[in-house]
Design a protein around this motif. Structure first.
Motif, mmCIF file in Angstrom:
data_model
loop_
_atom_site.group_PDB
_atom_site.id
_atom_site.type_symbol
_atom_site.label_atom_id
_atom_site.label_comp_id
_atom_site.label_asym_id
_atom_site.label_seq_id
_atom_site.Cartn_x
_atom_site.Cartn_y
_atom_site.Cartn_z
ATOM 1 N N VAL A 107 51.607 23.449 -45.928
ATOM 2 C CA VAL A 107 51.403 24.654 -46.747
ATOM 3 C C VAL A 107 51.595 25.908 -45.885
ATOM 4 N N ALA A 108 51.092 25.862 -44.656
ATOM 5 C CA ALA A 108 51.265 27.013 -43.759
ATOM 6 C C ALA A 108 52.755 27.238 -43.479
ATOM 7 N N CYS A 109 53.487 26.151 -43.251
ATOM 8 C CA CYS A 109 54.943 26.276 -43.028
ATOM 9 C C CYS A 109 55.607 26.897 -44.251
ATOM 10 N N ARG A 110 55.177 26.482 -45.425
ATOM 11 C CA ARG A 110 55.760 27.011 -46.669
ATOM 12 C C ARG A 110 55.556 28.518 -46.753
ATOM 13 N N GLU A 111 54.355 28.966 -46.437
ATOM 14 C CA GLU A 111 54.068 30.400 -46.571
ATOM 15 C C GLU A 111 54.780 31.220 -45.490
ATOM 16 N N LEU A 112 54.961 30.650 -44.303
ATOM 17 C CA LEU A 112 55.707 31.360 -43.262
ATOM 18 C C LEU A 112 57.188 31.436 -43.612
ATOM 19 N N GLU A 113 57.720 30.316 -44.096
ATOM 20 C CA GLU A 113 59.161 30.282 -44.369
ATOM 21 C C GLU A 113 59.521 31.061 -45.637
ATOM 22 N N VAL B 156 60.348 20.129 -44.519
ATOM 23 C CA VAL B 156 60.280 19.670 -45.919
ATOM 24 C C VAL B 156 59.437 20.654 -46.743
ATOM 25 N N TRP B 157 58.334 21.107 -46.146
ATOM 26 C CA TRP B 157 57.463 22.082 -46.816
ATOM 27 C C TRP B 157 58.010 23.500 -46.699
ATOM 28 N N GLY B 158 58.482 23.836 -45.508
ATOM 29 C CA GLY B 158 58.868 25.225 -45.249
ATOM 30 C C GLY B 158 59.930 25.714 -46.212
ATOM 31 N N VAL B 159 60.950 24.898 -46.433
ATOM 32 C CA VAL B 159 62.074 25.370 -47.253
ATOM 33 C C VAL B 159 61.669 25.599 -48.714
ATOM 34 N N VAL B 160 60.580 24.996 -49.133
ATOM 35 C CA VAL B 160 60.084 25.286 -50.490
ATOM 36 C C VAL B 160 59.704 26.775 -50.565
ATOM 37 N N GLY B 161 59.158 27.279 -49.462
ATOM 38 C CA GLY B 161 58.799 28.705 -49.419
ATOM 39 C C GLY B 161 60.026 29.589 -49.496
ATOM 40 N N ALA B 162 61.068 29.231 -48.740
ATOM 41 C CA ALA B 162 62.299 30.038 -48.762
ATOM 42 C C ALA B 162 62.896 30.026 -50.171
ATOM 43 N N ALA B 163 62.941 28.847 -50.784
ATOM 44 C CA ALA B 163 63.518 28.738 -52.131
ATOM 45 C C ALA B 163 62.682 29.522 -53.139
ATOM 46 N N ARG B 164 61.358 29.426 -53.013
ATOM 47 C CA ARG B 164 60.474 30.150 -53.924
ATOM 48 C C ARG B 164 60.707 31.661 -53.815
ATOM 49 N N ALA B 165 60.850 32.132 -52.572
ATOM 50 C CA ALA B 165 61.067 33.566 -52.362
ATOM 51 C C ALA B 165 62.372 34.011 -53.021
ATOM 52 N N CYS B 166 63.392 33.155 -52.946
ATOM 53 C CA CYS B 166 64.682 33.500 -53.567
ATOM 54 C C CYS B 166 64.547 33.551 -55.091
ATOM 55 N N LEU B 167 63.845 32.582 -55.648
ATOM 56 C CA LEU B 167 63.624 32.574 -57.101
ATOM 57 C C LEU B 167 62.871 33.841 -57.519
ATOM 58 N N GLU B 168 61.834 34.174 -56.767
ATOM 59 C CA GLU B 168 61.025 35.343 -57.136
ATOM 60 C C GLU B 168 61.856 36.623 -57.076
ATOM 61 N N THR C 244 45.196 32.411 -46.727
ATOM 62 C CA THR C 244 45.108 33.169 -45.469
ATOM 63 C C THR C 244 46.497 33.366 -44.867
ATOM 64 N N VAL C 245 47.275 32.282 -44.824
ATOM 65 C CA VAL C 245 48.598 32.385 -44.190
ATOM 66 C C VAL C 245 49.518 33.259 -45.036
ATOM 67 N N ARG C 246 49.422 33.116 -46.340
ATOM 68 C CA ARG C 246 50.280 33.944 -47.210
ATOM 69 C C ARG C 246 49.964 35.417 -47.020
ATOM 70 N N ASP C 247 48.673 35.737 -46.980
ATOM 71 C CA ASP C 247 48.273 37.128 -46.821
ATOM 72 C C ASP C 247 48.784 37.679 -45.479
ATOM 73 N N PHE C 248 48.589 36.887 -44.418
ATOM 74 C CA PHE C 248 49.067 37.301 -43.097
ATOM 75 C C PHE C 248 50.597 37.470 -43.109
ATOM 76 N N ALA C 249 51.296 36.475 -43.660
ATOM 77 C CA ALA C 249 52.758 36.502 -43.622
ATOM 78 C C ALA C 249 53.302 37.684 -44.413
ATOM 79 N N GLN C 250 52.693 37.956 -45.556
ATOM 80 C CA GLN C 250 53.209 39.032 -46.396
ATOM 81 C C GLN C 250 52.858 40.415 -45.852
ATOM 82 N N THR C 251 51.703 40.526 -45.177
ATOM 83 C CA THR C 251 51.330 41.866 -44.693
ATOM 84 C C THR C 251 51.820 42.129 -43.268
ATOM 85 N N GLU C 252 51.796 41.121 -42.406
ATOM 86 C CA GLU C 252 52.132 41.362 -40.992
ATOM 87 C C GLU C 252 53.590 41.046 -40.649
#
Ligand SMILES: Cc1cc2nc3c(=O)[nH]c(=O)nc-3n(C[C@H](O)[C@H](O)[C@H](O)COP(=O)(O)OP(=O)(O)OC[C@H]3O[C@@H](n4cnc5c(N)ncnc54)[C@H](O)[C@@H]3O)c2cc1C
Length: 384
Positions: A77-83, A247-259, A22-30
């Motif tokens: 997980v929500a922090c990860r998807e937002l970050e 700790v969780w959020g930055v995993v999202g930022a790093a993942r986005a950079c890798l992608e 849910t959070v990923r979908d919201f973050a990516q679309t909105e």
């Protein structure tokens, strides 16, 4: 998570995974389509609070007062998807939920909780957290802001620096010296004597509003103070919550950079071949993938410990240091793979990289967290 080599997301519960989606979908679309513009303008739009509130992201892992009451891992997980979109957006949610709301939830009176938490959970009231001062950053115990009693009232004087959400907050949790040690105060920002000025010319965390607060003979009723807590234990307990989200959020930022690095190097050709076909590029991509996955595992483990109620501040310092450092290294490496294109806002890598400079600094600098682990290892605090 894509390229989830350690299958960390398999360790999540069904509910955590549903929240992730849910959070990923919201973050990516909105959020994702607009974030470069917000970053460029150095601002955030009105109305984010209610949007986050509607999704249950504000004070998400707190119980009662219309908060969602999820697991700590789900909050992570929500922090990860937002970050994955931007550290500034995760910061908005962290400051609201883990600093301001947690502070009120943990240390406030029943009246504070009733007055503020339901509105804050809905995003109708925004909070900020004032600990740092221009001369008191890593050493918050040296703060100069003070509150003195005048009859039954409190009179607050001083200033706070680098305060996220400060210009549009409805309520500030302010920490101040008193005759009885450091205490926390719940300060409605429309109180006479309160001012907030936006800090301009930032090169990092631009999709986030940062402010300087000042208090000039700001008068508060006796019950504005948190009733029980004294000393740095109060603010540090809140920071510990927010650091967990990092700790969780930055995993999202790093993942986005890798992608982004993977997508770009797969498309762009030099010397008649995709960049991703060169061994040196593959080494970079592989090292990034290892770093993202290791960080993901650290985050998950800390989430499990927090849900079990045994997470210690040293473990949080370990995770904050390890994951922010990993994410920053990934972002820097990812940026190189995009060449010149990597320095623009048309891509995410340098925005993430710049943001992570702030994330490395706030909520305890990298050095402070290493010193915390060092103190635990040796029994010798080397802070001073
Ligand atoms: C964008 C942004 C948003 C922020 N939001 C908030 C907020 O909402 N609320 C809030 O209260 N604060 C906030 N902060 C403040 C943040 O927490 C502080 O910047 C941070 O704690 C560091 O303090 P400082 O900037 O004064 O750096 P300093 O403490 O001056 O540190 C400078 C350098 O010296 C190092 N250093 C300091 N002491 C030692 C030592 N004993 N040994 C070794 N090295 C040392 C530090 O690690 C750092 O590398 C925010 C900061 C930023 C940049």
């Amino acid at each position: 998570m894509t390229h989830d080599y350690l299958q960390v997301d398999d360790l999540l519960t069904d509910e955590d995974r549903a929240i992730r989606d849910t959070v990923r979908d919201f973050a990516q679309t909105e959020l994702a389509p607009h974030v470069a513009e917000w970053y460029d303008e150095g601002t955030l739009p009105d109305g984010l609070g209610p949007m986050f509130g509607k999704l249950g992201l504000l004070g998400m892992h707190l119980e009662g007062y219309d908060c969602a009451g999820t697991s700590a891992t789900a909050y992570g997980v929500a922090c990860r998807e937002l970050e994955a979109v931007d550290s500034g957006l995760r910061s908005f949610v962290s400051v609201q939920g883990s600093l301001a709301m947690f502070g009120i939830h943990r240390w406030g009176s029943d009246a504070h909780k009733d007055q503020w938490l339901p509105r804050m959970a809905a995003g109708d009231a925004i909070g900020c957290f004032g600990l740092t001062e221009s001369d008191a950053g890593s050493d918050p115990g040296s703060m100069k802001t003070h509150a003195r009693q005048d009859g039954t009232d409190w009179v607050l004087n001083g200033s706070k620096m680098w305060i996220t959400n400060g210009t549009f907050a409805d309520v500030a949790v302010v920490w101040a010296q008193t005759d009885d040690g450091i205490r926390g105060f719940v300060v409605p920002t429309d109180t006479k004597g309160f001012e907030a000025h936006k800090i301009k010319r930032k090169l990092s965390l631009r999709a986030s509003v940062t402010a300087e607060l000042s208090f000039d003979d700001l008068r508060l009723p006796a019950d504005a103070a948190f009733p029980e807590v004294r000393g740095l234990k109060g603010p540090l307990s809140c920071l510990n919550e927010a650091r967990f989200g990092i700790v969780w959020g930055v995993v999202g930022a790093a993942r986005a950079c890798l992608e982004e690095a993977l997508a770009y190097t797969g498309e762009r050709e030099q010397f008649g071949r995709p960049l991703s076909s060169f061994q040196l590029t593959q080494r970079k991509l592989a090292l990034m993938a290892v770093a993202v996955n290791n960080a993901s595992l650290v985050a998950w483990r800390l989430g499990a410990l927090k849900d079990a109620g045994t997470l210690t501040p040293t473990q949080v310092s370990y995770g904050k240091y390890a994951n922010v450092r990993a994410a920053l290294d990934v972002a820097r490496e990812a940026r190189t793979t995009l060449g010149g294109a990597g320095i623009t806002l048309d891509h995410t890598v340098m925005r993430h990289m710049n943001n992570l400079e702030t994330v490395m600094t706030y909520e305890g600098t990298e050095e402070m967290h290493l010193l915390s682990v060092g103190a635990d290892l040796t029994g010798i605090p080397a802070f001073r």
